[in-house]
Design a protein around this motif. Structure first.
Motif, PDB file in Angstrom:
ATOM      1  N   ILE A  35     -15.520   8.733   6.120  1.00  0.00           N
ATOM      2  CA  ILE A  35     -14.177   8.526   5.563  1.00  0.00           C
ATOM      3  C   ILE A  35     -13.597   9.879   5.153  1.00  0.00           C
ATOM      4  CG2 ILE A  35     -12.889   7.552   3.616  1.00  0.00           C
ATOM      5  CD1 ILE A  35     -14.943   5.228   3.680  1.00  0.00           C
ATOM      6  N   ALA A  36     -12.404  10.185   5.680  1.00  0.00           N
ATOM      7  CA  ALA A  36     -11.797  11.484   5.413  1.00  0.00           C
ATOM      8  C   ALA A  36     -10.930  11.409   4.163  1.00  0.00           C
ATOM      9  CB  ALA A  36     -10.945  11.896   6.616  1.00  0.00           C
ATOM     10  N   TYR A  37     -11.168  12.347   3.227  1.00  0.00           N
ATOM     11  CA  TYR A  37     -10.268  12.441   2.081  1.00  0.00           C
ATOM     12  C   TYR A  37     -10.321  13.852   1.556  1.00  0.00           C
ATOM     13  CZ  TYR A  37     -14.200  12.153  -1.212  1.00  0.00           C
ATOM     14  OH  TYR A  37     -15.345  12.383  -1.912  1.00  0.00           O
ATOM     15  N   SER A  38      -9.241  14.298   0.957  1.00  0.00           N
ATOM     16  CA  SER A  38      -9.209  15.674   0.480  1.00  0.00           C
ATOM     17  C   SER A  38      -9.477  15.739  -1.023  1.00  0.00           C
ATOM     18  CB  SER A  38      -7.845  16.301   0.798  1.00  0.00           C
ATOM     19  OG  SER A  38      -6.824  15.411   0.409  1.00  0.00           O
ATOM     20  N   PHE A  39      -9.026  14.703  -1.740  1.00  0.00           N
ATOM     21  CA  PHE A  39      -9.154  14.774  -3.190  1.00  0.00           C
ATOM     22  C   PHE A  39      -9.256  13.374  -3.747  1.00  0.00           C
ATOM     23  CE2 PHE A  39      -6.939  14.233  -7.240  1.00  0.00           C
ATOM     24  CZ  PHE A  39      -7.719  15.038  -8.046  1.00  0.00           C
ATOM     25  N   SER A  40     -10.098  13.191  -4.739  1.00  0.00           N
ATOM     26  CA  SER A  40     -10.142  11.906  -5.428  1.00  0.00           C
ATOM     27  C   SER A  40     -10.262  12.164  -6.920  1.00  0.00           C
ATOM     28  CB  SER A  40     -11.324  11.070  -4.942  1.00  0.00           C
ATOM     29  OG  SER A  40     -11.217   9.788  -5.478  1.00  0.00           O
ATOM     30  N   SER A  41      -9.536  11.371  -7.698  1.00  0.00           N
ATOM     31  CA  SER A  41      -9.498  11.629  -9.136  1.00  0.00           C
ATOM     32  C   SER A  41     -10.758  11.121  -9.838  1.00  0.00           C
ATOM     33  CB  SER A  41      -8.254  10.976  -9.742  1.00  0.00           C
ATOM     34  OG  SER A  41      -8.223   9.616  -9.394  1.00  0.00           O
ATOM     35  N   ASP A  42     -11.688  10.540  -9.104  1.00  0.00           N
ATOM     36  CA  ASP A  42     -12.912  10.065  -9.738  1.00  0.00           C
ATOM     37  C   ASP A  42     -14.116  10.737  -9.099  1.00  0.00           C
ATOM     38  OD1 ASP A  42     -12.373   8.527  -7.324  1.00  0.00           O
ATOM     39  OD2 ASP A  42     -14.180   7.438  -7.872  1.00  0.00           O
ATOM     40  N   PRO A  43     -15.221  10.847  -9.840  1.00  0.00           N
ATOM     41  CA  PRO A  43     -16.382  11.558  -9.296  1.00  0.00           C
ATOM     42  C   PRO A  43     -17.014  10.861  -8.094  1.00  0.00           C
ATOM     43  CG  PRO A  43     -16.873  10.584 -11.444  1.00  0.00           C
ATOM     44  CD  PRO A  43     -15.413  10.427 -11.227  1.00  0.00           C
ATOM     45  N   LEU A  44     -16.815   9.542  -7.950  1.00  0.00           N
ATOM     46  CA  LEU A  44     -17.497   8.797  -6.889  1.00  0.00           C
ATOM     47  C   LEU A  44     -16.813   8.962  -5.534  1.00  0.00           C
ATOM     48  CD1 LEU A  44     -20.008   7.426  -7.702  1.00  0.00           C
ATOM     49  CD2 LEU A  44     -18.812   5.252  -7.803  1.00  0.00           C
TER      50      LEU A  44
ATOM     51  N   ARG B 193      -9.563   3.619   4.918  1.00  0.00           N
ATOM     52  CA  ARG B 193     -10.965   3.306   5.197  1.00  0.00           C
ATOM     53  C   ARG B 193     -11.056   2.186   6.232  1.00  0.00           C
ATOM     54  NH1 ARG B 193     -13.728   2.952  -0.677  1.00  0.00           N
ATOM     55  NH2 ARG B 193     -12.306   1.207  -0.919  1.00  0.00           N
ATOM     56  N   PHE B 194     -11.878   2.390   7.230  1.00  0.00           N
ATOM     57  CA  PHE B 194     -12.175   1.365   8.255  1.00  0.00           C
ATOM     58  C   PHE B 194     -10.915   0.817   8.930  1.00  0.00           C
ATOM     59  CE2 PHE B 194     -15.215   1.029   4.720  1.00  0.00           C
ATOM     60  CZ  PHE B 194     -16.351   1.493   5.356  1.00  0.00           C
ATOM     61  N   THR B 195      -9.876   1.646   9.051  1.00  0.00           N
ATOM     62  CA  THR B 195      -8.655   1.136   9.680  1.00  0.00           C
ATOM     63  C   THR B 195      -8.581   1.528  11.151  1.00  0.00           C
ATOM     64  OG1 THR B 195      -7.463   3.112   9.025  1.00  0.00           O
ATOM     65  CG2 THR B 195      -7.316   1.223   7.562  1.00  0.00           C
ATOM     66  N   PHE B 196      -9.424   2.462  11.597  1.00  0.00           N
ATOM     67  CA  PHE B 196      -9.443   2.911  12.992  1.00  0.00           C
ATOM     68  C   PHE B 196      -8.026   3.251  13.476  1.00  0.00           C
ATOM     69  CE2 PHE B 196     -12.975   0.029  12.225  1.00  0.00           C
ATOM     70  CZ  PHE B 196     -14.030   0.864  12.511  1.00  0.00           C
ATOM     71  N   ASN B 197      -7.249   3.867  12.582  1.00  0.00           N
ATOM     72  CA  ASN B 197      -5.874   4.307  12.873  1.00  0.00           C
ATOM     73  C   ASN B 197      -4.944   3.176  13.285  1.00  0.00           C
ATOM     74  OD1 ASN B 197      -6.414   6.998  12.249  1.00  0.00           O
ATOM     75  ND2 ASN B 197      -7.304   7.338  14.289  1.00  0.00           N
ATOM     76  N   GLU B 198      -5.300   1.950  12.928  1.00  0.00           N
ATOM     77  CA  GLU B 198      -4.397   0.826  13.206  1.00  0.00           C
ATOM     78  C   GLU B 198      -3.485   0.644  12.004  1.00  0.00           C
ATOM     79  OE1 GLU B 198      -4.005  -1.261  15.767  1.00  0.00           O
ATOM     80  OE2 GLU B 198      -5.537  -0.299  17.012  1.00  0.00           O
ATOM     81  N   PRO B 199      -2.177   0.826  12.180  1.00  0.00           N
ATOM     82  CA  PRO B 199      -1.291   0.658  11.020  1.00  0.00           C
ATOM     83  C   PRO B 199      -1.374  -0.746  10.424  1.00  0.00           C
ATOM     84  CG  PRO B 199      -0.033   1.010  13.061  1.00  0.00           C
ATOM     85  CD  PRO B 199      -1.458   1.245  13.385  1.00  0.00           C
ATOM     86  N   GLU B 200      -1.659  -1.746  11.283  1.00  0.00           N
ATOM     87  CA  GLU B 200      -1.746  -3.125  10.807  1.00  0.00           C
ATOM     88  C   GLU B 200      -2.829  -3.309   9.756  1.00  0.00           C
ATOM     89  OE1 GLU B 200      -0.262  -6.084  11.568  1.00  0.00           O
ATOM     90  OE2 GLU B 200       1.239  -5.298  12.955  1.00  0.00           O
ATOM     91  N   LEU B 201      -3.869  -2.448   9.829  1.00  0.00           N
ATOM     92  CA  LEU B 201      -4.982  -2.603   8.901  1.00  0.00           C
ATOM     93  C   LEU B 201      -4.802  -1.777   7.627  1.00  0.00           C
ATOM     94  CD1 LEU B 201      -8.105  -2.660  11.264  1.00  0.00           C
ATOM     95  CD2 LEU B 201      -7.278  -4.506   9.810  1.00  0.00           C
ATOM     96  N   GLY B 202      -3.697  -1.035   7.545  1.00  0.00           N
ATOM     97  CA  GLY B 202      -3.486  -0.153   6.405  1.00  0.00           C
ATOM     98  C   GLY B 202      -3.526  -0.873   5.066  1.00  0.00           C
ATOM     99  N   ASP B 203      -2.970  -2.086   5.026  1.00  0.00           N
ATOM    100  CA  ASP B 203      -2.983  -2.853   3.783  1.00  0.00           C
ATOM    101  C   ASP B 203      -4.234  -3.703   3.655  1.00  0.00           C
ATOM    102  OD1 ASP B 203      -0.543  -1.907   2.966  1.00  0.00           O
ATOM    103  OD2 ASP B 203       0.556  -3.428   4.089  1.00  0.00           O
ATOM    104  N   GLY B 204      -5.154  -3.545   4.584  1.00  0.00           N
ATOM    105  CA  GLY B 204      -6.367  -4.342   4.536  1.00  0.00           C
ATOM    106  C   GLY B 204      -6.171  -5.684   5.207  1.00  0.00           C
ATOM    107  N   ILE B 205      -7.224  -6.511   5.150  1.00  0.00           N
ATOM    108  CA  ILE B 205      -7.149  -7.841   5.744  1.00  0.00           C
ATOM    109  C   ILE B 205      -6.334  -8.735   4.809  1.00  0.00           C
ATOM    110  CG2 ILE B 205      -8.526  -9.876   6.320  1.00  0.00           C
ATOM    111  CD1 ILE B 205     -10.635  -8.053   7.382  1.00  0.00           C
ATOM    112  N   GLU B 206      -5.353  -9.415   5.385  1.00  0.00           N
ATOM    113  CA  GLU B 206      -4.510 -10.274   4.556  1.00  0.00           C
ATOM    114  C   GLU B 206      -5.316 -11.489   4.100  1.00  0.00           C
ATOM    115  OE1 GLU B 206      -1.653  -9.440   3.589  1.00  0.00           O
ATOM    116  OE2 GLU B 206      -1.148  -7.811   4.961  1.00  0.00           O
ATOM    117  N   PHE B 207      -5.133 -11.850   2.831  1.00  0.00           N
ATOM    118  CA  PHE B 207      -5.907 -12.941   2.249  1.00  0.00           C
ATOM    119  C   PHE B 207      -5.696 -14.249   2.994  1.00  0.00           C
ATOM    120  CE2 PHE B 207      -6.437 -16.267  -1.010  1.00  0.00           C
ATOM    121  CZ  PHE B 207      -7.774 -16.074  -1.256  1.00  0.00           C
ATOM    122  N   VAL B 208      -4.432 -14.540   3.311  1.00  0.00           N
ATOM    123  CA  VAL B 208      -4.115 -15.807   3.990  1.00  0.00           C
ATOM    124  C   VAL B 208      -4.821 -15.877   5.342  1.00  0.00           C
ATOM    125  CG1 VAL B 208      -2.246 -17.055   5.114  1.00  0.00           C
ATOM    126  CG2 VAL B 208      -1.925 -16.178   2.808  1.00  0.00           C
TER     127      VAL B 208
END
Lengths: 155, 503
Positions: A35-44, B193-208
């Protein structure tokens, strides 16, 4: 409910399932470590919690692999085809929703799934038409939920 | 104790719109409960997106869903008694004595006894909820991020030890749910995280998309193989009014089982199926002197029915005060609140008293409505037992498409729902339960955010998780829950061991 190992095939599908889950845990963990990130406000940071989950799933699927049991036998032949036809019909109905409209795609869905659940063609088609009309009235006029009219009811 | 929130709640629940919505929920719930194939969790999953897109305010949606939940706990008994197929998971035990009674020609009496027991359990449960919820929320005000994180650990420990026959599968389900919740934008770091550059997944999996996939698509696929084999529906004939002596005999069991049901309901994640099983076995041990349980004893009918209705009310306690659902069904309701951007927790009592009060008040009203629906009108509902699957299942699928399409207006969401549904079906075939996945999903973000906030406060020092008295108590409770099955197993073995020597 009792846990039975059942016929030999069931124990095997437990083991296959456990291995698939284990592989998934490893892939998920690998993806988490990148997971790519540059900065996070928490230690984890954003990686550690997913990595913990990957570890937990890997451990649990190993336990599952060592103590299989509880899986049902898989459906064979026609039954399997029918089970998979359900998502297929839903997909078809969803794809037809905008071009053909709600009423047509629901008629197809209800008729098709009705056939899978043992209705004769006669009952399935009547059921399809009846449910299409019923749900159309319920959603359009009673609940006022927007539904595409499509080519047939394109109002 | 300040019950002002409840009076405010009654003015919300008694508004004409909410009364009508509450009645609709109770009616549909009884119907859904009576249908052998589907239970409250499926019903709520199906109707949640529709309520949401209709633009109902959150308290009205909650009143609708709560009505379905408690209605289904009433309705489940109808198919257990008349068809010997449980109407939902909480009504499995009801069939043990209910169906023998019906076969003795006492179906009407059995329906009345179990309806009254449901009312006793449901009402006592709501009374418990009324007093217990403000208490727990006062206690929970003192919770910091560390305590919340340990609370989640306790919740999963409880789930693992109490739910399902195979703890490993329950826990794997929870972890899968937690993993699904990590998909999308991480608010703290801005990482995808785990979005594989899919914009649809940016908000995560929809609950519904997730709940409909798991509770309706996979359910329909599962039902194809598990069609209730055309058992015959027993007609309600003969006397429909129970004997007074029987009613009196059921008072004790119903009261005891209500307490058991409420307690099990409050425990995170453990719903009606656990409660009715525990209350039935307890009652059998306490009062089955003549060995009549399982052969049509009215007490064996009243106990699980009182328990499963008390559970439904109890399950709201941790959901409303801590944001930790007390059952699978309340997990879906928690997700519904999140759709409205409402995060339940101790502050909810102060911020949205009309929401909590309205919900609780609607449960009081709902129990009275349900008593009327389920005693004089029970024959109407017994008709739905004859509804064939070739009508029911397509109907479920139509509601699924409409729900997903109307909340997301995208065919891609429907495709994702189908993918999740097929994976859910595979897991069900392997013996997994779907509810832990939903529990993991709704708790995932909260669990991670609290862990990270706790460590941000301590500067990365893990000892913050073991510092306060509350977290130490929660760790001990979690450990006790995790060890419970082993202790019970050993006790059962010890109890069983001497018997061969005696005989």
């Amino acid at each position: 409910m009792t846990v039975s190992t059942g016929p030999r095939g069931a124990g095997r599908s437990d083991r296959v399932g456990a291995i698939v889950l284990l592989v998934f845990a490893l892939l998920y963990g690998f993806e988490a470590s990148r997971i790519a990130y540059s900065f996070s406000s928490d230690p984890l940071g954003p990686r550690v919690f997913p990595l913990m989950l990957a570890g937990a799933l890997a451990l649990l699927s190993l336990i599952y692999l060592l103590r299989p049991g509880g899986a049902e036998p898989w459906p064979q032949g026609r039954l399997l085809a029918h089970a998979l036809a359900i998502p297929g019909l839903v997909l078809a109905a969803a794809l037809l929703l905008e071009p053909l409209g709600f009423a047509v795609s629901v008629t197809i869905l209800v008729t098709g799934v009705g056939r899978l659940f043992g209705a004769s063609w006669h009952y399935a088609v009547v059921g399809g038409l009846a449910q299409a009309a019923l749900w159309f009235v319920v959603f359009r006029y009673l609940l006022e939920v927007y539904l595409p009219g499509g080519a047939v009811f394109g109002i | 104790m300040d019950l002002g929130y409840l009076w405010a709640g009654f003015s919300v629940a008694l508004s004409p719109l909410n009364l009508a919505i509450g009645f609709t929920g109770c009616f549909l719930g009884t119907l859904i409960g009576a249908l052998p194939a589907i239970g409250p969790i499926n019903g709520i999953a199906l109707l949640l997106p529709i309520a949401y897109t209709m633009g109902l305010p959150p308290e009205s949606t909650m009143i609708l869903l709560a009505g379905i939940y408690i209605g289904a706990e009433y309705g489940g008994r109808i198919s257990s008694i008349l068809l010997n197929v449980p109407g939902d998971a909480g009504a499995v035990m009801t069939a043990l004595d209910g169906n023998p009674l019906a076969r003795q020609g006492r179906a009407g009496e059995a329906l009345m006894i179990s309806g009254l027991a449901s009312f006793v359990g449901g009402t006592l449960g709501v009374v418990g909820l009324t007093f217990f919820a403000p208490l727990l929320s006062t206690l929970a005000i003192g919770f910091g991020p560390a305590e919340y994180f340990v609370l989640m650990i306790f919740a999963f420990a409880t789930l693992g030890s109490m739910v399902g026959s195979q703890p490993v599968k329950t826990l794997i389900g929870c972890v899968i749910g937690l993993m699904l919740a990590t998909i999308g934008l991480d608010a703290t770091s801005g990482a995808y995280r785990f979005t594989f550059n899919e914009p649809e997944l940016g908000d995560g999996i929809e609950f519904v998309v997730l709940v409909i996939g798991l509770f309706s698509i996979s359910e329909a696929m599962f039902m194809l193989e598990h069609q209730a084999k055309g058992g015959s529906v027993i007609k309600v004939a003969g006397r429909t009014f129970a004997r007074w002596a029987d009613i009196v005999r059921c008072i004790g069991p119903a009261l005891r089982s209500s307490v058991i049901g409420f307690t099990v309901g409050v425990l995170p994640g453990t719903g009606a199926s656990v409660a009715s099983a525990v209350s039935y076995t307890t009652e059998k041990r306490l009062s089955d002197r003549e060995g009549t349980f399982g052969k049509g004893d009215v007490r064996g009918l009243a106990a699980p029915e009182a328990a499963n209705n008390a559970t439904a009310a109890g399950a709201f306690v941790p959901m409303l005060t801590l944001g930790v659902p007390g059952s699978g069904t309340t997990a879906v309701m928690l997700g519904a609140l999140m759709l409205y951007n409402i995060q339940p927790g101790p502050q909810l009592f102060a911020e949205r008293p009309e929401l909590i009060g309205g919900l609780i008040a609607s449960l009081y009203i709902g129990n009275i409505l349900l008593l009327i629906l389920n005693l004089p009108l029970v024959r109407v509902f017994s008709r739905v037992l004859q509804l064939p699957n070739w009508v029911l299942v397509p109907g479920i699928l139509v509601l699924s498409i409409v729900g997903v399409y109307s909340t997301h207006a995208s065919v891609l969401a429907v495709v994702m729902m189908l993918g999740i549904g097929v994976v859910g079906w595979l897991l069900r075939k392997l013996g997994f339960d779907m509810a832990p996945i939903i529990l993991g999903f709704v708790l995932g973000r909260v669990m991670e955010v609290n862990l990270r906030n706790a460590l941000a406060i301590s500067g990365g020092d893990l000892s913050i998780l073991f510092q306060s008295t509350i977290s130490i108590v929660l760790w001990i409770m979690a450990a006790a829950m995790a060890l419970l099955p082993f202790v019970l197993g050993r006790l059962a073995r010890r109890a069983a061991a001497p018997s061969p020597q005696v005989s």
